[in-house]
Write a protein that holds these residues in place. Structure first.
Motif, mmCIF file in Angstrom:
data_model
loop_
_atom_site.group_PDB
_atom_site.id
_atom_site.type_symbol
_atom_site.label_atom_id
_atom_site.label_comp_id
_atom_site.label_asym_id
_atom_site.label_seq_id
_atom_site.Cartn_x
_atom_site.Cartn_y
_atom_site.Cartn_z
ATOM 1 N N GLY A 199 0.690 -1.358 -0.002
ATOM 2 C CA GLY A 199 -0.036 -0.026 0.099
ATOM 3 C C GLY A 199 1.027 1.255 0.094
ATOM 4 N N ARG A 234 -5.079 0.720 -5.834
ATOM 5 C CA ARG A 234 -5.698 1.901 -5.150
ATOM 6 C C ARG A 234 -4.808 3.105 -5.376
ATOM 7 N N GLU A 235 -3.558 2.760 -4.903
ATOM 8 C CA GLU A 235 -2.700 3.910 -4.571
ATOM 9 C C GLU A 235 -1.753 4.072 -6.144
ATOM 10 N N HIS A 237 0.452 2.007 -7.460
ATOM 11 C CA HIS A 237 1.886 1.669 -7.605
ATOM 12 C C HIS A 237 2.048 0.284 -8.393
ATOM 13 N N GLU A 270 -9.908 5.050 -9.007
ATOM 14 C CA GLU A 270 -9.077 6.205 -8.732
ATOM 15 C C GLU A 270 -8.250 6.842 -9.590
ATOM 16 N N ARG A 272 -6.017 5.446 -11.600
ATOM 17 C CA ARG A 272 -4.686 4.938 -11.805
ATOM 18 C C ARG A 272 -4.472 4.036 -13.276
#
Length: 284
Positions: A199, A234-235, A237, A270, A272
């Protein structure tokens, strides 16, 4: 008075006073233990304190020995060996504890907790200082000790390994794992060390932990059903996702959190883009 008007100045002055007191006591103790008073008279207290710490370090090394079987290759801490502690290691714990006290790593004992409910090893896990971790382990701190606090319940169950993984301290993570830390250990929220590292986008730590924990660790989910890949997606990465997919494959990508949402869904929501591309290419 100034100390009644500025809390910051007062706090700073108190810290300096306590440090001065510690150095003064250390100088006195060094003299009591056999140092020539004439040699100490003209030496600054901080110099004497450094000499005293060096002497404690030497005594610790003498008591434990660097090359004892079952001892950590990285330095002071015990290895993951299940063999009983040797006599030298047990005797060395007192010297290690004294060093920990001098360095401010503990106040009184290896099993104490601070005001945030953190054992010494957990608190040190954030610092990225491998030597401090090894010293605490040598002093008797449990490698799996975890934080417990009514004030910060979201961090309950966090170990030093969770902290080091979150902040990307790969050498600290390796040190703890070699000392016997359980990579599968979960917080009260169900988070593993890999979950928090993924995360946070700590790709090097994620790669190391995925290799150590294998598919079982990569497929683990938290109390909300979220996988490490879900949190990485979600982030945004994408590099972390590539590492995780290499180990977990499409089985990882098919996992859904409790609300039925997939890795691809959260990446799309999100915005991404690159993470979503990685997921689609992998069949997710």
């Amino acid at each position: 008075e100034w100390y009644n008007e500025d809390d910051g100045q007062y706090e700073g002055a108190m810290k300096e006073a306590m440090q001065l007191k510690k150095m003064a006591l250390g100088k006195f103790q060094h003299w009591m233990e056999g140092a020539d008073a004439r040699d100490l008279e003209k030496e600054p207290m901080n110099v004497v304190r450094r000499r005293a710490l060096a002497e404690l370090h030497r005594r610790l090394k003498d008591a434990q020995g660097r090359d004892l079987e079952g001892h950590s290759k990285t330095g002071l801490g015990p290895s993951a060996s299940k063999e009983p502690r040797t006599k030298n290691q047990t005797e060395g714990a007192s010297e290690a504890l004294e060093l920990c006290k001098e360095l401010g790593l503990v106040v009184k004992s290896a099993d104490e907790t601070n005001e945030d409910g953190e054992p010494p090893l957990v608190a040190a896990g954030s610092g990225g200082n491998v030597w401090a971790l090894e010293l605490l382990l040598a002093a008797g701190c449990e490698v799996g000790s975890a934080s417990h606090s009514a004030v910060h319940p979201s961090h309950n169950g966090w170990t030093a390994l969770h902290r080091a993984a979150l902040l990307g301290h790969k050498e600290s993570v390796a040190c703890l794992v070699e000392a016997g830390a359980d990579v599968h250990a979960k917080t009260e929220a169900g988070e593993t060390c890999l979950t928090v590292a993924a995360g946070a986008g700590q790709s090097e730590v994620v790669k190391y932990l995925a290799e150590k924990g294998g598919v079982e660790l990569v497929l683990a989910v938290d109390s909300e059903g979220r996988s490490c890949a879900f949190l990485a997606a979600r982030e945004g990465h994408d590099e972390v996702l590539r590492v995780l997919i290499e180990v977990g494959g499409t089985e990882l990508l098919m996992l859904r959190e409790k609300g039925g949402r997939s890795c691809a869904w959260i990446a799309s929501r999100e915005g991404r883009t690159e993470a979503l591309r990685v997921l689609i290419e992998a069949g997710g």
